[in-house]
Design a protein around this motif. Structure first.
Motif, PDB file in Angstrom:
ATOM      1  N   VAL A  94      36.243  21.295  36.198  1.00 12.79           N
ATOM      2  CA  VAL A  94      36.557  22.716  36.045  1.00 12.79           C
ATOM      3  C   VAL A  94      38.066  22.834  35.853  1.00 12.79           C
ATOM      4  O   VAL A  94      38.847  22.148  36.510  1.00 12.79           O
ATOM      5  CB  VAL A  94      36.102  23.515  37.290  1.00 12.79           C
ATOM      6  CG1 VAL A  94      36.589  24.951  37.225  1.00 12.79           C
ATOM      7  CG2 VAL A  94      34.585  23.471  37.429  1.00 12.79           C
ATOM      8  N   ASP A  95      38.469  23.678  34.939  1.00 12.72           N
ATOM      9  CA  ASP A  95      39.889  23.949  34.704  1.00 12.72           C
ATOM     10  C   ASP A  95      40.358  24.913  35.791  1.00 12.72           C
ATOM     11  O   ASP A  95      40.181  26.122  35.699  1.00 12.72           O
ATOM     12  CB  ASP A  95      40.090  24.551  33.320  1.00 12.72           C
ATOM     13  CG  ASP A  95      41.541  24.777  32.967  1.00 12.72           C
ATOM     14  OD1 ASP A  95      42.407  24.776  33.875  1.00 12.72           O
ATOM     15  OD2 ASP A  95      41.826  24.985  31.775  1.00 12.72           O
ATOM     16  N   MET A  96      40.931  24.357  36.853  1.00 11.67           N
ATOM     17  CA  MET A  96      41.321  25.164  38.016  1.00 11.67           C
ATOM     18  C   MET A  96      42.358  26.225  37.668  1.00 11.67           C
ATOM     19  O   MET A  96      42.340  27.315  38.229  1.00 11.67           O
ATOM     20  CB  MET A  96      41.847  24.269  39.137  1.00 11.67           C
ATOM     21  CG  MET A  96      40.778  23.419  39.792  1.00 11.67           C
ATOM     22  SD  MET A  96      39.502  24.403  40.615  1.00 11.67           S
ATOM     23  CE  MET A  96      40.365  24.964  42.072  1.00 11.67           C
ATOM     24  N   ARG A  97      43.244  25.919  36.747  1.00 12.55           N
ATOM     25  CA  ARG A  97      44.281  26.892  36.394  1.00 12.55           C
ATOM     26  C   ARG A  97      43.666  28.157  35.799  1.00 12.55           C
ATOM     27  O   ARG A  97      44.114  29.263  36.064  1.00 12.55           O
ATOM     28  CB  ARG A  97      45.270  26.255  35.421  1.00 12.55           C
ATOM     29  CG  ARG A  97      46.496  27.076  35.203  1.00 12.55           C
ATOM     30  CD  ARG A  97      47.522  26.400  34.372  1.00 12.55           C
ATOM     31  NE  ARG A  97      46.992  25.247  33.662  1.00 12.55           N
ATOM     32  CZ  ARG A  97      47.726  24.321  33.097  1.00 12.55           C
ATOM     33  NH1 ARG A  97      49.012  24.391  33.155  1.00 12.55           N
ATOM     34  NH2 ARG A  97      47.171  23.312  32.461  1.00 12.55           N
ATOM     35  N   THR A  98      42.615  28.001  35.034  1.00 15.16           N
ATOM     36  CA  THR A  98      41.969  29.134  34.377  1.00 15.16           C
ATOM     37  C   THR A  98      40.861  29.744  35.222  1.00 15.16           C
ATOM     38  O   THR A  98      40.708  30.967  35.272  1.00 15.16           O
ATOM     39  CB  THR A  98      41.375  28.678  33.021  1.00 15.16           C
ATOM     40  OG1 THR A  98      42.420  28.104  32.239  1.00 15.16           O
ATOM     41  CG2 THR A  98      40.755  29.839  32.267  1.00 15.16           C
ATOM     42  N   ALA A  99      40.076  28.907  35.897  1.00 17.94           N
ATOM     43  CA  ALA A  99      38.856  29.377  36.566  1.00 17.94           C
ATOM     44  C   ALA A  99      39.062  29.796  38.018  1.00 17.94           C
ATOM     45  O   ALA A  99      38.200  30.479  38.572  1.00 17.94           O
ATOM     46  CB  ALA A  99      37.780  28.295  36.503  1.00 17.94           C
ATOM     47  N   ARG A 100      40.181  29.416  38.637  1.00 18.00           N
ATOM     48  CA  ARG A 100      40.376  29.771  40.060  1.00 18.00           C
ATOM     49  C   ARG A 100      40.362  31.286  40.206  1.00 18.00           C
ATOM     50  O   ARG A 100      41.031  32.012  39.485  1.00 18.00           O
ATOM     51  CB  ARG A 100      41.668  29.204  40.600  1.00 18.00           C
ATOM     52  CG  ARG A 100      41.873  29.576  42.070  1.00 18.00           C
ATOM     53  CD  ARG A 100      43.133  28.964  42.647  1.00 18.00           C
ATOM     54  NE  ARG A 100      42.769  27.711  43.297  1.00 18.00           N
ATOM     55  CZ  ARG A 100      43.431  26.575  43.168  1.00 18.00           C
ATOM     56  NH1 ARG A 100      44.483  26.510  42.411  1.00 18.00           N
ATOM     57  NH2 ARG A 100      43.020  25.498  43.810  1.00 18.00           N
ATOM     58  N   TRP A 101      39.576  31.758  41.152  1.00 16.59           N
ATOM     59  CA  TRP A 101      39.433  33.200  41.404  1.00 16.59           C
ATOM     60  C   TRP A 101      40.713  33.748  42.012  1.00 16.59           C
ATOM     61  O   TRP A 101      41.215  33.239  43.011  1.00 16.59           O
ATOM     62  CB  TRP A 101      38.248  33.434  42.329  1.00 16.59           C
ATOM     63  CG  TRP A 101      37.970  34.863  42.655  1.00 16.59           C
ATOM     64  CD1 TRP A 101      38.067  35.935  41.812  1.00 16.59           C
ATOM     65  CD2 TRP A 101      37.516  35.375  43.905  1.00 16.59           C
ATOM     66  NE1 TRP A 101      37.689  37.080  42.474  1.00 16.59           N
ATOM     67  CE2 TRP A 101      37.353  36.770  43.754  1.00 16.59           C
ATOM     68  CE3 TRP A 101      37.225  34.793  45.125  1.00 16.59           C
ATOM     69  CZ2 TRP A 101      36.910  37.580  44.797  1.00 16.59           C
ATOM     70  CZ3 TRP A 101      36.787  35.601  46.156  1.00 16.59           C
ATOM     71  CH2 TRP A 101      36.631  36.983  45.979  1.00 16.59           C
ATOM     72  N   ASN A 102      41.210  34.799  41.407  1.00 22.61           N
ATOM     73  CA  ASN A 102      42.379  35.505  41.910  1.00 22.61           C
ATOM     74  C   ASN A 102      41.927  36.924  42.228  1.00 22.61           C
ATOM     75  O   ASN A 102      41.922  37.788  41.347  1.00 22.61           O
ATOM     76  CB  ASN A 102      43.492  35.481  40.861  1.00 22.61           C
ATOM     77  CG  ASN A 102      44.802  35.964  41.399  1.00 22.61           C
ATOM     78  OD1 ASN A 102      44.955  36.162  42.598  1.00 22.61           O
ATOM     79  ND2 ASN A 102      45.758  36.161  40.508  1.00 22.61           N
ATOM     80  N   PRO A 103      41.529  37.193  43.467  1.00 22.60           N
ATOM     81  CA  PRO A 103      40.929  38.484  43.825  1.00 22.60           C
ATOM     82  C   PRO A 103      41.861  39.671  43.581  1.00 22.60           C
ATOM     83  O   PRO A 103      43.069  39.579  43.803  1.00 22.60           O
ATOM     84  CB  PRO A 103      40.633  38.351  45.323  1.00 22.60           C
ATOM     85  CG  PRO A 103      40.761  36.904  45.636  1.00 22.60           C
ATOM     86  CD  PRO A 103      41.649  36.311  44.616  1.00 22.60           C
ATOM     87  N   ASP A 104      41.275  40.769  43.119  1.00 30.85           N
ATOM     88  CA  ASP A 104      42.039  42.011  42.983  1.00 30.85           C
ATOM     89  C   ASP A 104      42.103  42.693  44.353  1.00 30.85           C
ATOM     90  O   ASP A 104      41.596  42.168  45.346  1.00 30.85           O
ATOM     91  CB  ASP A 104      41.436  42.918  41.909  1.00 30.85           C
ATOM     92  CG  ASP A 104      40.012  43.370  42.210  1.00 30.85           C
ATOM     93  OD1 ASP A 104      39.612  43.413  43.405  1.00 30.85           O
ATOM     94  OD2 ASP A 104      39.284  43.696  41.260  1.00 30.85           O
ATOM     95  N   ASP A 105      42.726  43.867  44.411  1.00 31.47           N
ATOM     96  CA  ASP A 105      42.923  44.537  45.704  1.00 31.47           C
ATOM     97  C   ASP A 105      41.612  44.846  46.423  1.00 31.47           C
ATOM     98  O   ASP A 105      41.501  44.644  47.637  1.00 31.47           O
ATOM     99  CB  ASP A 105      43.735  45.834  45.518  1.00 31.47           C
ATOM    100  CG  ASP A 105      45.189  45.551  45.199  1.00 31.47           C
ATOM    101  OD1 ASP A 105      45.660  44.421  45.446  1.00 31.47           O
ATOM    102  OD2 ASP A 105      45.863  46.467  44.682  1.00 31.47           O
ATOM    103  N   ALA A 106      40.605  45.309  45.690  1.00 34.99           N
ATOM    104  CA  ALA A 106      39.318  45.633  46.317  1.00 34.99           C
ATOM    105  C   ALA A 106      38.650  44.358  46.847  1.00 34.99           C
ATOM    106  O   ALA A 106      38.071  44.356  47.942  1.00 34.99           O
ATOM    107  CB  ALA A 106      38.402  46.334  45.324  1.00 34.99           C
ATOM    108  N   GLN A 107      38.744  43.285  46.088  1.00 31.60           N
ATOM    109  CA  GLN A 107      38.153  42.022  46.523  1.00 31.60           C
ATOM    110  C   GLN A 107      38.908  41.446  47.723  1.00 31.60           C
ATOM    111  O   GLN A 107      38.304  40.878  48.625  1.00 31.60           O
ATOM    112  CB  GLN A 107      38.119  41.030  45.359  1.00 31.60           C
ATOM    113  CG  GLN A 107      37.190  41.478  44.243  1.00 31.60           C
ATOM    114  CD  GLN A 107      37.438  40.741  42.934  1.00 31.60           C
ATOM    115  OE1 GLN A 107      38.562  40.355  42.615  1.00 31.60           O
ATOM    116  NE2 GLN A 107      36.367  40.548  42.172  1.00 31.60           N
ATOM    117  N   LEU A 108      40.238  41.623  47.734  1.00 32.09           N
ATOM    118  CA  LEU A 108      41.026  41.185  48.891  1.00 32.09           C
ATOM    119  C   LEU A 108      40.624  41.958  50.142  1.00 32.09           C
ATOM    120  O   LEU A 108      40.564  41.388  51.234  1.00 32.09           O
ATOM    121  CB  LEU A 108      42.517  41.343  48.622  1.00 32.09           C
ATOM    122  CG  LEU A 108      43.142  40.295  47.714  1.00 32.09           C
ATOM    123  CD1 LEU A 108      44.580  40.678  47.363  1.00 32.09           C
ATOM    124  CD2 LEU A 108      43.092  38.915  48.352  1.00 32.09           C
ATOM    125  N   ALA A 109      40.331  43.239  49.982  1.00 34.47           N
ATOM    126  CA  ALA A 109      39.877  44.043  51.120  1.00 34.47           C
ATOM    127  C   ALA A 109      38.545  43.509  51.651  1.00 34.47           C
ATOM    128  O   ALA A 109      38.339  43.442  52.868  1.00 34.47           O
ATOM    129  CB  ALA A 109      39.755  45.510  50.730  1.00 34.47           C
TER     130      ALA A 109
END
Length: 137
Positions: A94-109
């Motif tokens: 898996v291409d970690m640089r592209t596929a790693r999940w970076n949660p938005d504010d709602a997801q962080l909550a």
């Protein structure tokens, strides 16, 4: 293993959107508890009902022993991959640089709520009706 920790790991895995991944260590950091091995142990024992293929080794390799099943999921979800996925000399990750999940504010909550719920479940119960110093309230 603590039930609250197991529930928290599984909850985070369930939040990862299709086409994205987190490493075992990423989940430990998000939960501020345990480490990659603990997260991996939870998923190995209890993770069959969550998208386990979205939690991988930090180098982009799928869960050990599940390469083919994980690859089918990655291809169907459009997860970014590197390398050759077919043939005798298949060597992909898996291409970690592209596929790693970076949660938005709602997801962080939502992640914060999982961590707080785990902490609440692990906190000792305190009976407020019994005075701590032996004196009546």
């Amino acid at each position: 293993m603590r039930t609250a920790y197991i529930d928290a790991v599984l909850s985070v895995a369930a939040l990862i959107p299709a086409g994205h991944v987190l490493s075992y260590g990423d989940i430990a950091v998000l939960l501020e508890s345990g480490g990659p091995r603990q997260v991996g142990s939870v998923l190995a024992r209890y993770g069959s009902d969550v998208p386990w293929w979205r939690v991988i080794r930090a180098g982009g390799l799928p869960p050990q022993g599940h390469d083919e099943r994980a690859l089918a999921q990655y291809l169907s979800e459009g997860t970014a991959l590197r390398g050759k996925t077919t043939g005798e000399d298949a060597s992909w990750r898996v291409d970690m640089r592209t596929a790693r999940w970076n949660p938005d504010d709602a997801q962080l909550a939502a992640l914060d709520a999982v961590r707080e719920d785990m902490a609440r479940q692990e906190a000792p119960d305190v009976d407020l009706s019994v005075p701590r110093d032996g004196l009546e309230p």
